[in-house]
Enzyme design. Structure first.
Site, PDB file in Angstrom:
ATOM      1  N   ASP A  67     112.576 -54.896  39.963  1.00 38.14           N
ATOM      2  CA  ASP A  67     113.302 -53.808  40.427  1.00 38.14           C
ATOM      3  C   ASP A  67     112.996 -53.860  42.054  1.00 38.14           C
ATOM      4  OD1 ASP A  67     114.812 -52.834  38.207  1.00 38.14           O
ATOM      5  OD2 ASP A  67     113.066 -51.955  37.637  1.00 38.14           O
ATOM      6  N   ARG A  70     114.864 -56.715  44.009  1.00 40.53           N
ATOM      7  CA  ARG A  70     116.430 -56.747  44.111  1.00 40.53           C
ATOM      8  C   ARG A  70     116.622 -55.522  45.085  1.00 40.53           C
ATOM      9  NH1 ARG A  70     119.224 -53.486  38.947  1.00 40.53           N
ATOM     10  NH2 ARG A  70     118.191 -51.644  39.028  1.00 40.53           N
ATOM     11  N   HIS A  82     120.153 -57.976  35.900  1.00 34.24           N
ATOM     12  CA  HIS A  82     119.494 -57.028  34.974  1.00 34.24           C
ATOM     13  C   HIS A  82     120.434 -56.489  34.080  1.00 34.24           C
ATOM     14  CE1 HIS A  82     115.839 -56.316  37.916  1.00 34.24           C
ATOM     15  NE2 HIS A  82     116.485 -56.976  38.735  1.00 34.24           N
ATOM     16  N   HIS A 141     121.587 -51.192  29.378  1.00 41.50           N
ATOM     17  CA  HIS A 141     121.717 -52.265  30.094  1.00 41.50           C
ATOM     18  C   HIS A 141     122.532 -53.388  29.433  1.00 41.50           C
ATOM     19  CE1 HIS A 141     119.004 -51.898  33.568  1.00 41.50           C
ATOM     20  NE2 HIS A 141     119.121 -50.844  33.217  1.00 41.50           N
ATOM     21  N   HIS A 164     122.592 -42.666  31.790  1.00 40.28           N
ATOM     22  CA  HIS A 164     121.670 -43.780  31.916  1.00 40.28           C
ATOM     23  C   HIS A 164     120.065 -43.431  32.059  1.00 40.28           C
ATOM     24  CE1 HIS A 164     121.483 -48.272  32.648  1.00 40.28           C
ATOM     25  NE2 HIS A 164     120.575 -47.781  33.361  1.00 40.28           N
ATOM     26  N   ASP A 168     116.750 -44.511  30.257  1.00 38.35           N
ATOM     27  CA  ASP A 168     115.667 -45.056  30.932  1.00 38.35           C
ATOM     28  C   ASP A 168     114.408 -44.459  31.047  1.00 38.35           C
ATOM     29  OD1 ASP A 168     117.261 -47.226  31.901  1.00 38.35           O
ATOM     30  OD2 ASP A 168     117.455 -46.665  33.795  1.00 38.35           O
TER      31      ASP A 168
END
Length: 286
Positions: A67, A70, A82, A141, A164, A168
């Site tokens: 993460d 990126r 991802h 995802h 989301h 998460d």
């Protein structure tokens, strides 16, 4: 010991690096800790050598690197790895289809490491695998609807957030009792014990059905398909409007659906261990 290290997967293509990362740091660290609990001694030695980390958190320390990477100019290309953009119709129908969701080059197939690659590439490949196995187990995802839930505004614990982010971080934080690496280790320990005891009606041996390093794309797609089903059964079982009102922490949503986060974190860690064991030892050992 085998030296070839490869991960070939149809992993998602929603190149939005500014969006939340699957599971957040705590979830990825928990997945890595569970994997540490189940890898063989030879796999542990191999992984520690590549990572250059012999601490008790050797995989957890690497779990969120992808993460961070990126978000850099050098790693911007990896943002596409991802997610998988499942164009299904939740909550009435959930599915992942390679031809539909990964057509026209919209899905990345990558062999991240072979025996001939450099040490640096081997390091990055391993860090990707540790992270991507976690990513593919987060239901949102594996979903295109509303940018994987990122544009669905909700309330959790009195705070404005998006769906989301709830999947998460928020549900797992409540379940694990915090967001620290210490909380991740404690939660992972409880999951490791639950896996060994086959608690909650779990059947860990069934989680490894079809796992293969030679058919890694099929393996990843089967995991994505399984995770995606939770979008219909748990993420938005009554549709988007139902989650946009009320407080998801206190109105029963957490109580009804935390089980999905729990099993998906456990599956991800157990499968990561099995996959790494396959690479190093030639068998899952589980």
């Amino acid at each position: 010991m085998r030296v070839k290290f490869s991960f070939i997967a149809c992993l998602p293509v929603l190149a939005l690096p500014q969006l939340a990362a699957a599971w957040g740091a705590t979830g990825h660290e928990a997945v890595a800790y569970i994997a540490q609990d189940f890898v063989s001694s030879s796999t542990a030695s191999y992984v520690k050598k590549i990572l250059g980390d012999t601490s008790t958190s050797y995989m957890a320390n690497a779990a969120t690197w992808a993460d961070s990477y990126r978000a850099t100019s050098a790693g911007a290309w990896s943002a596409d790895l991802h997610f998988i953009d499942a164009n299904d119709s939740p909550p009435s129908s959930c599915s992942v289809n390679f031809n539909r969701d990964c057509d026209n080059g919209a899905c990345v197939t990558a062999q991240l490491l072979s025996s001939s690659t450099s040490t640096a590439n081997r390091l990055n490949a391993l860090r990707f695998v540790i992270h991507f196995v976690g990513d593919v187990h987060q239901p949102l995802h594996d979903e295109a609807l509303d940018i994987g839930g990122n544009s669905i505004d909700v309330t959790y614990g009195g705070s404005n957030t998006n769906l989301h982010s709830v999947w998460d971080t928020s549900i797992l934080s409540q379940l694990a009792g915090g967001n620290s690496i210490t909380a991740a280790r404690s939660f992972a320990t409880s999951m490791t014990s639950a896996i060994k005891a086959k608690s909650y009606g779990w059947s860990p041996s069934s989680w490894l059905s079809g796992i293969s390093t030679s058919q890694a794309q099929n393996t990843a797609l089967s995991w994505a398909t399984e995770a995606n089903k939770y979008v219909c059964s748990d993420v938005i079982p009554d549709g988007v409007n139902a989650v946009e009102s009320g407080d998801l922490k206190t109105d029963g949503y957490y109580d009804d659906h935390y089980h999905a986060v729990r099993i998906q974190i456990a599956r991800a860690g157990y499968r990561l261990a099995a996959y790494l064991n396959l690479i190093v030892d030639g068998s899952t050992g589980l």
